[in-house]
Design an enzyme around this catalytic site. Sequence first.
Site, mmCIF file in Angstrom:
data_model
loop_
_atom_site.group_PDB
_atom_site.id
_atom_site.type_symbol
_atom_site.label_atom_id
_atom_site.label_comp_id
_atom_site.label_asym_id
_atom_site.label_seq_id
_atom_site.Cartn_x
_atom_site.Cartn_y
_atom_site.Cartn_z
ATOM 1 N N ASN A 1 -19.230 23.812 53.794
ATOM 2 C CA ASN A 1 -18.008 23.550 54.558
ATOM 3 C C ASN A 1 -16.900 23.040 53.640
ATOM 4 O O ASN A 1 -16.285 22.014 53.909
ATOM 5 C CB ASN A 1 -18.297 22.529 55.660
ATOM 6 C CG ASN A 1 -17.176 22.445 56.668
ATOM 7 O OD1 ASN A 1 -16.411 23.388 56.833
ATOM 8 N ND2 ASN A 1 -17.076 21.330 57.343
ATOM 9 N N ARG B 1 -11.786 22.484 45.717
ATOM 10 C CA ARG B 1 -12.248 21.113 45.918
ATOM 11 C C ARG B 1 -13.669 20.926 45.376
ATOM 12 O O ARG B 1 -13.992 19.870 44.838
ATOM 13 C CB ARG B 1 -12.198 20.775 47.404
ATOM 14 C CG ARG B 1 -12.494 19.320 47.656
ATOM 15 C CD ARG B 1 -12.334 18.954 49.126
ATOM 16 N NE ARG B 1 -13.012 17.695 49.390
ATOM 17 C CZ ARG B 1 -13.683 17.422 50.492
ATOM 18 N NH1 ARG B 1 -13.764 18.332 51.445
ATOM 19 N NH2 ARG B 1 -14.256 16.271 50.658
ATOM 20 N N ARG C 1 -20.822 14.577 52.240
ATOM 21 C CA ARG C 1 -21.835 15.167 51.362
ATOM 22 C C ARG C 1 -22.380 14.160 50.361
ATOM 23 O O ARG C 1 -23.414 14.386 49.741
ATOM 24 C CB ARG C 1 -21.250 16.368 50.637
ATOM 25 C CG ARG C 1 -20.648 17.407 51.569
ATOM 26 C CD ARG C 1 -19.787 18.411 50.832
ATOM 27 N NE ARG C 1 -18.915 19.144 51.746
ATOM 28 C CZ ARG C 1 -17.781 18.680 52.239
ATOM 29 N NH1 ARG C 1 -17.377 17.477 51.894
ATOM 30 N NH2 ARG C 1 -17.054 19.400 53.065
ATOM 31 N N LYS D 1 -28.678 28.580 54.079
ATOM 32 C CA LYS D 1 -27.706 29.161 53.145
ATOM 33 C C LYS D 1 -27.741 28.458 51.791
ATOM 34 O O LYS D 1 -27.775 29.102 50.743
ATOM 35 C CB LYS D 1 -26.299 29.113 53.754
ATOM 36 C CG LYS D 1 -25.280 29.941 52.994
ATOM 37 C CD LYS D 1 -24.631 29.122 51.903
ATOM 38 C CE LYS D 1 -23.634 29.958 51.124
ATOM 39 N NZ LYS D 1 -23.005 29.156 50.056
ATOM 40 N N PRO E 1 -28.365 34.664 50.363
ATOM 41 C CA PRO E 1 -27.505 33.673 51.038
ATOM 42 C C PRO E 1 -26.617 34.326 52.098
ATOM 43 O O PRO E 1 -25.884 35.262 51.803
ATOM 44 C CB PRO E 1 -26.639 33.110 49.899
ATOM 45 C CG PRO E 1 -27.360 33.464 48.638
ATOM 46 C CD PRO E 1 -28.074 34.749 48.930
ATOM 47 N N ASP F 1 -23.665 33.473 54.030
ATOM 48 C CA ASP F 1 -22.509 32.663 54.346
ATOM 49 C C ASP F 1 -21.640 33.411 55.346
ATOM 50 O O ASP F 1 -21.981 34.505 55.769
ATOM 51 C CB ASP F 1 -21.713 32.339 53.083
ATOM 52 C CG ASP F 1 -21.364 33.604 52.329
ATOM 53 O OD1 ASP F 1 -20.587 34.409 52.856
ATOM 54 O OD2 ASP F 1 -21.898 33.816 51.237
#
Length: 314
Positions: free
Chosen positions: A144, A149, A207, A249, A266, A268
């Site tokens: 997310n 970032r 996180r 994922k 994966p 996503d």
Amino acid sequence: MGKNMEKIEQIGQNTRILGLEYFDPDRIFDCGQCFRFDRRPDGAWSGIALGRRLQIRAIPGGIEIADCTPERYRTLWRDYLGLSDDYRAIRAELAGLVEDRGPDGKDRACEDDPLRRAMEAGQGIRILRQPPFETLISFLISQNNNIGRIKKNIAALCRAYGDPLPPLGPSDPLDPPVVPGDYAFPIPERLAAAGADGLRGLGLGYRADYVRDAARAVADGTLNLSAVSGMDTADAARALCEIRGVGPKVAACVLLFGFGRSDAFPMDVWVKRLMAKYYPGDRDGRRFGRYAGIAQQYLFYYERYLADREGALH
DNA sequence: AAACAGGCCTAAA
DNA sequence: TTTAGGCCTGTT
């Protein structure tokens, strides 16, 4: 293997590898599998991996690695860069999946198959072989989140908890000069000992707790990464999903990019969209076989490339 | 300004 | 087994 045509030569401080197929730094370092590399204005890619700075540029027919001996290439970078993997064979196998038999029984390529187009567009994509722990933490942070970032978060993490790159040993006169400000990826023990507020302060958001829990699990042996590498892919995924913040994922990314599991797939948001569009009904990457993860990279890169071009028109 | 970003967790059908 | 909100935070 894929290095059968490989020719290694030392040019001053640098090492050149010639005769390479399917290796394009622009696609490899900018496809979201790694977060510590940046493209320099002159086109070279520079980043930190395996506790060293790696600087690599494309040249006709190959690559040039700055401040690197042929020995260093053979012992470290060849495997890391995925150059021990035979992409000619891998691509041949994937291409075989999108051929079907015409009425005359002869192979007939499906020119319009999405995978075929994606493989064409992403010729030089390769999957790096990154260290498992770094990959685990990196993709925990990726959830997310956006690439810019993610890279900032990981840089901050390394600055705060990573060891400065070690000074040169006398046996390595041609290693890159140590630049103040270069840090290795933090070891598990160091992150496990970090205060929760310390990690929050780096901008990781919620996180931060995931990162610390994962580091603790690795440090205290609850999660044995060596054992995970010995499991089959499904069991390995289950083991990784025991970690808070690791779902299907993230586990697949860790297996694909950190454990060399080319069958990990994966899913996503991009791949979900793309699968629904091109292969309706498929709930996973089974149709792509043992190289599903590599097919995923081609498809993912292609779909984002198309979206970028579409966006650029408006 | 509000939505979004390479998801996951929890609660609830 | 599947679905709906909420979540840190920087960017657009």
